[in-house]
Design a protein around this motif. Structure first.
Motif, PDB file in Angstrom:
ATOM      1  N   GLY B  57     -49.494  29.412   3.497  1.00  0.00           N
ATOM      2  CA  GLY B  57     -49.916  29.853   4.815  1.00  0.00           C
ATOM      3  C   GLY B  57     -48.809  29.957   5.835  1.00  0.00           C
ATOM      4  N   TYR B  58     -47.546  29.737   5.421  1.00  0.00           N
ATOM      5  CA  TYR B  58     -46.442  29.886   6.364  1.00  0.00           C
ATOM      6  C   TYR B  58     -46.088  31.348   6.614  1.00  0.00           C
ATOM      7  CZ  TYR B  58     -45.797  24.876   5.933  1.00  0.00           C
ATOM      8  OH  TYR B  58     -45.993  23.527   5.946  1.00  0.00           O
ATOM      9  N   ALA B  59     -46.502  32.210   5.681  1.00  0.00           N
ATOM     10  CA  ALA B  59     -46.312  33.645   5.878  1.00  0.00           C
ATOM     11  C   ALA B  59     -47.606  34.340   5.486  1.00  0.00           C
ATOM     12  CB  ALA B  59     -45.151  34.144   5.016  1.00  0.00           C
ATOM     13  N   THR B  60     -47.840  35.515   6.067  1.00  0.00           N
ATOM     14  CA  THR B  60     -49.066  36.228   5.728  1.00  0.00           C
ATOM     15  C   THR B  60     -48.872  37.006   4.436  1.00  0.00           C
ATOM     16  OG1 THR B  60     -48.402  38.218   6.893  1.00  0.00           O
ATOM     17  CG2 THR B  60     -49.586  36.552   8.180  1.00  0.00           C
ATOM     18  N   GLY B  61     -49.951  37.447   3.844  1.00  0.00           N
ATOM     19  CA  GLY B  61     -49.890  38.214   2.612  1.00  0.00           C
ATOM     20  C   GLY B  61     -49.074  39.481   2.761  1.00  0.00           C
ATOM     21  N   ASP B  62     -49.058  40.031   3.978  1.00  0.00           N
ATOM     22  CA  ASP B  62     -48.309  41.264   4.205  1.00  0.00           C
ATOM     23  C   ASP B  62     -46.801  41.055   4.036  1.00  0.00           C
ATOM     24  OD1 ASP B  62     -50.438  42.768   4.572  1.00  0.00           O
ATOM     25  OD2 ASP B  62     -50.372  42.819   6.782  1.00  0.00           O
ATOM     26  N   TYR B  63     -46.376  39.803   4.223  1.00  0.00           N
ATOM     27  CA  TYR B  63     -44.945  39.553   4.125  1.00  0.00           C
ATOM     28  C   TYR B  63     -44.426  39.896   2.730  1.00  0.00           C
ATOM     29  CZ  TYR B  63     -40.355  37.493   4.330  1.00  0.00           C
ATOM     30  OH  TYR B  63     -39.005  37.316   4.260  1.00  0.00           O
ATOM     31  N   ALA B  64     -45.246  39.638   1.711  1.00  0.00           N
ATOM     32  CA  ALA B  64     -44.834  39.948   0.340  1.00  0.00           C
ATOM     33  C   ALA B  64     -44.585  41.449   0.188  1.00  0.00           C
ATOM     34  CB  ALA B  64     -45.900  39.474  -0.643  1.00  0.00           C
ATOM     35  N   LYS B  65     -45.432  42.249   0.851  1.00  0.00           N
ATOM     36  CA  LYS B  65     -45.277  43.709   0.772  1.00  0.00           C
ATOM     37  C   LYS B  65     -43.966  44.140   1.419  1.00  0.00           C
ATOM     38  CE  LYS B  65     -50.118  45.179   0.636  1.00  0.00           C
ATOM     39  NZ  LYS B  65     -50.924  44.091   1.226  1.00  0.00           N
ATOM     40  N   LEU B  66     -43.600  43.456   2.465  1.00  0.00           N
ATOM     41  CA  LEU B  66     -42.372  43.763   3.200  1.00  0.00           C
ATOM     42  C   LEU B  66     -41.151  43.311   2.406  1.00  0.00           C
ATOM     43  CD1 LEU B  66     -42.011  42.774   6.934  1.00  0.00           C
ATOM     44  CD2 LEU B  66     -40.195  42.270   5.343  1.00  0.00           C
ATOM     45  N   PHE B  68     -40.893  42.759  -0.975  1.00  0.00           N
ATOM     46  CA  PHE B  68     -40.639  43.332  -2.293  1.00  0.00           C
ATOM     47  C   PHE B  68     -39.626  44.482  -2.280  1.00  0.00           C
ATOM     48  CE2 PHE B  68     -41.586  46.310  -5.726  1.00  0.00           C
ATOM     49  CZ  PHE B  68     -41.266  45.500  -6.807  1.00  0.00           C
ATOM     50  N   PRO B  69     -39.794  45.505  -1.415  1.00  0.00           N
ATOM     51  CA  PRO B  69     -38.797  46.594  -1.427  1.00  0.00           C
ATOM     52  C   PRO B  69     -37.394  46.077  -1.107  1.00  0.00           C
ATOM     53  CG  PRO B  69     -40.696  47.187  -0.095  1.00  0.00           C
ATOM     54  CD  PRO B  69     -40.842  45.731  -0.406  1.00  0.00           C
ATOM     55  N   THR B 192     -27.575  39.772   5.665  1.00  0.00           N
ATOM     56  CA  THR B 192     -27.555  40.752   6.759  1.00  0.00           C
ATOM     57  C   THR B 192     -27.965  42.141   6.285  1.00  0.00           C
ATOM     58  OG1 THR B 192     -25.224  41.275   6.402  1.00  0.00           O
ATOM     59  CG2 THR B 192     -25.704  39.522   7.982  1.00  0.00           C
ATOM     60  N   GLY B 193     -28.589  42.226   5.087  1.00  0.00           N
ATOM     61  CA  GLY B 193     -28.940  43.526   4.528  1.00  0.00           C
ATOM     62  C   GLY B 193     -30.386  43.930   4.758  1.00  0.00           C
ATOM     63  N   CYS B 194     -31.065  43.270   5.691  1.00  0.00           N
ATOM     64  CA  CYS B 194     -32.473  43.587   6.009  1.00  0.00           C
ATOM     65  C   CYS B 194     -33.374  43.524   4.781  1.00  0.00           C
ATOM     66  CB  CYS B 194     -32.582  44.973   6.654  1.00  0.00           C
ATOM     67  SG  CYS B 194     -31.864  45.023   8.291  1.00  0.00           S
ATOM     68  N   ASN B 195     -33.039  42.646   3.828  1.00  0.00           N
ATOM     69  CA  ASN B 195     -33.884  42.514   2.655  1.00  0.00           C
ATOM     70  C   ASN B 195     -35.138  41.714   2.967  1.00  0.00           C
ATOM     71  OD1 ASN B 195     -30.744  41.952   1.624  1.00  0.00           O
ATOM     72  ND2 ASN B 195     -31.857  43.616   0.619  1.00  0.00           N
ATOM     73  N   GLN B 196     -34.994  40.724   3.878  1.00  0.00           N
ATOM     74  CA  GLN B 196     -36.116  39.819   4.144  1.00  0.00           C
ATOM     75  C   GLN B 196     -36.843  40.156   5.446  1.00  0.00           C
ATOM     76  OE1 GLN B 196     -32.895  39.042   3.926  1.00  0.00           O
ATOM     77  NE2 GLN B 196     -32.510  37.635   2.227  1.00  0.00           N
ATOM     78  N   TYR B 197     -36.389  41.187   6.153  1.00  0.00           N
ATOM     79  CA  TYR B 197     -37.009  41.570   7.430  1.00  0.00           C
ATOM     80  C   TYR B 197     -36.729  43.054   7.654  1.00  0.00           C
ATOM     81  CZ  TYR B 197     -32.154  40.405   8.144  1.00  0.00           C
ATOM     82  OH  TYR B 197     -30.804  40.324   7.987  1.00  0.00           O
TER      83      TYR B 197
END
Lengths: 352, 265
Positions: B57-66, B68-69, B192-197
């Protein structure tokens, strides 16, 4: 340099180097300093010199891995600077250090080398098998290179270099670090190659190797070629360094071991002359530069003759002269100068 | 030994593919090791950030969608980098085994290009493996057939850029500094490669947004989002492609220059 044309080289020249200069960017002196020489087709040519003399740099230029600062170099009629790609198809290179592909087996090392050089698939296997057999590697063919001894690795590298049948083979210190047996095996293979017509350029700091293998030897030091000729001519060029050591006995003074075989001397009636006279007369012989008396460690007159030419040719005249002096030669030792002596003569210091 | 020269098939192209064949055979022998080497880090990133954090519950399910790419993008770029940088240092400085290829009848810079192409192939395989891994770890992954063309283009460019950065580092960094290089360069690249955000969301942190815009991996991540999750705000695909092409041109030139410097004295 790009304007130097292939026509600079005659058809029976395999390697042609003119005024070659190489200065590394971080060095105040030239590693190779104006070297010129050419190697005939089918010749085995040796570059002899101490470590750091410029031998490997010269090979580096000829094998397209080092860009020269000046001069020109042709291999098999190809300008190695202007057309390195074509030059690479004409040469086989055996480096000083093991650079076998460790991800591949011995056989794959040979097969991939052949593929790089465009040897047709149908010929690659047969050629690999033949070379593995020639270099006594058949039972190691499926091993990885890191399991080989130094001698075996050297053999694999020579076999690999031959996979694309290059007309010119470069060997950088081919027997450095090998045990005597491995060295002799490598020497025998190099001789076979030379006999089969492959042009060979090898570098060495081992005078035996140069003397044994090379048709001609270039002596190199501090980037300069100091002398270039056949090993025989180089050593013969050293006036007074061929020697003939003689032991002369006069009648009645033979050591007991020699007495048994001593026959009645035809010169028995000639009375023996003083040693000094004999030495002086030996010194008058044609081809003798000077004569030195050697401190006797046994009976008889012992002397060393310094000669201008082949000591073997002086044995008969010396024996004759000794006989006319009333003595008899009881021991003869020929001392021929080596390439090491030539090197010392040229540079004032020993090779190693 | 016959002196008669075999009728060799000449041509730089032939030599190029022979060298590529060598690399494929050498890697093929250790495929499981290769997959573990390149797959473990993204697998754990996906598992911890995409699965554990969302489950707790620390991140929403949508975070996984963000995420993965971004992870696929990171895998492509970093595998490319790792497949050139360290192997080149080893081959040039220690084993010297590249020498036999440098003596093959093809222009020396093509041997460098082959290194890049092969590293990019490894990177593509690794990033494709991330798709089944993603399904396994996350249950489902964002997928859009319409984005396939962009996805392929971005992945290929991203893999090549990683390889070109690796070529640059592997040939320009002195061999004894290569460990320090990995610590000083790899870690910043990784974060810094915007992989996680997503990049547009950084508008509140302008300074960091500027820094991330200078990391080529950002354009891989954003391009991947444009292809797979267009509903998440992302940099426009054409900007991503231009950014990727410019980065590739810069690092490939630098890397090949460094390669020639190491290969020919």
């Amino acid at each position: 340099m790009p304007d130097v044309k292939v026509t600079a080289v005659t058809p029976d020249t395999a390697i042609d180097v003119v005024g070659l200069v190489k200065r590394y960017s971080n060095s105040p002196v030239n590693a190779v300093d104006g070297i010129s020489f050419s190697v005939r087709r089918g010749e085995c040519f040796g570059l002899l010199g101490p470590n750091g003399a410029g031998k490997s740099t010269t090979i580096g230029v000829l094998t397209t891995r080092i860009r020269p600062t000046g001069g020109s170099a042709f291999v098999d009629g190809v300008n190695v600077v202007a057309d390195p790609v074509r030059a690479r198809s004409r040469i086989g290179v055996v480096p000083q250090r093991n650079n076998l592909d460790r991800s591949l087996t011995i056989r794959q090392n040979l097969l991939f080398h052949a593929r790089y050089h465009g040897v047709p698939a149908g010929q690659r296997n047969a050629r690999a098998n033949a070379l593995l057999a020639q270099f006594a590697l058949t039972d190691r063919a499926d091993d990885k290179p890191d399991r080989l001894s130094g001698g075996q690795a050297q053999r694999v590298m020579i076999a690999r270099a031959l996979m694309h049948s290059p007309p010119v083979l470069f060997l950088d210190e081919p027997s450095t670090g090998l045990d005597p047996a491995a060295r002799l095996f490598v020497w025998d293979r190099i001789r076979e190659l030379a006999e089969s017509g492959v042009t060979i350029l090898l570098t060495t700091h081992d005078m035996d190797e140069a003397e044994t293998l090379a048709d001609r030897v270039g002596i190199i030091d501090h980037g300069k070629l100091l002398a270039l000729d056949t090993p025989q001519a180089l050593t013969h060029s050293l006036v007074g360094s061929a020697t003939l050591d003689v032991v002369v006995h006069f009648d009645g003074a033979f050591p007991s071991s020699a007495q048994a075989s001593a026959r009645p001397s035809p010169t028995a009636e000639i009375s023996p002359r003083p040693d000094g006279d004999v030495l002086a007369e030996l010194g008058q012989l044609d081809g003798v530069v000077r004569v030195e008396r050697i401190a006797p460690d046994g009976p008889g007159l012992r002397a060393r003759l310094y000669l201008t030419g082949d000591p073997a040719r002086l044995v008969a005249p010396v024996a004759e002269l000794v006989a006319t002096c009333g003595g008899k030669l009881s021991d003869v030792r020929l001392g021929t100068p080596t390439l090491e002596d030539v090197f010392i003569h040229l540079t004032g210091r020993a090779l190693r | 030994m016959s002196l008669v020269r075999s009728p060799a098939r000449s041509g730089a192209g032939h030599a190029f593919f022979a060298i590529l064949g060598r690399d494929i055979v050498a890697t093929g022998r250790e495929l499981p090791i290769f997959l573990a080497q390149v797959g473990l880090q993204p697998l754990f990133l996906l598992f911890i950030f995409g699965k554990i954090l969302t489950t707790l519950g620390y991140a929403t399910g949508d975070y996984a969608k963000l995420l993965f790419p971004g992870i696929v993008a990171l895998t492509a770029a970093l595998t490319g980098l790792q497949s050139t940088a360290l192997p080149l240092v080893v081959e040039f400085s220690w084993t010297k085994e590249i020498e036999d290829r440098l003596l093959a009848p093809l222009p020396t810079w093509l041997v460098g290009v082959e290194k890049m192409v092969f590293a990019a192939l490894r990177a593509l395989v690794a990033s494709l493996v991330m798709f089944p891994v993603g399904i396994g770890v996350l249950g489902s992954i964002p997928w859009r057939l319409g984005g396939l063309g962009l996805l392929v283009a971005v992945l290929i460019l991203g893999a090549l850029i990683g390889a070109a950065i690796g070529l640059t580092l592997g040939t320009l960094v002195p061999p004894n500094r290569i460990q320090i290089m990995f610590a000083l360069i790899l870690t910043p690249l990784l974060f810094t490669g915007c992989n996680q955000y997503p990049w547009p969301s950084l508008s509140h942190l302008r300074w960091f947004q500027v820094i991330t815009a200078m990391n080529p991996i950002t354009y891989v991540s954003e391009g991947m989002r444009a292809a797979l999750t267009p509903f998440i705000p992302h940099i426009a695909p054409w900007i991503c492609l231009v950014g990727l092409l410019v980065s590739l041109a810069v690092f490939a030139s630098l890397g090949l220059w460094g390669f020639l410097r190491r290969a020919i004295d």
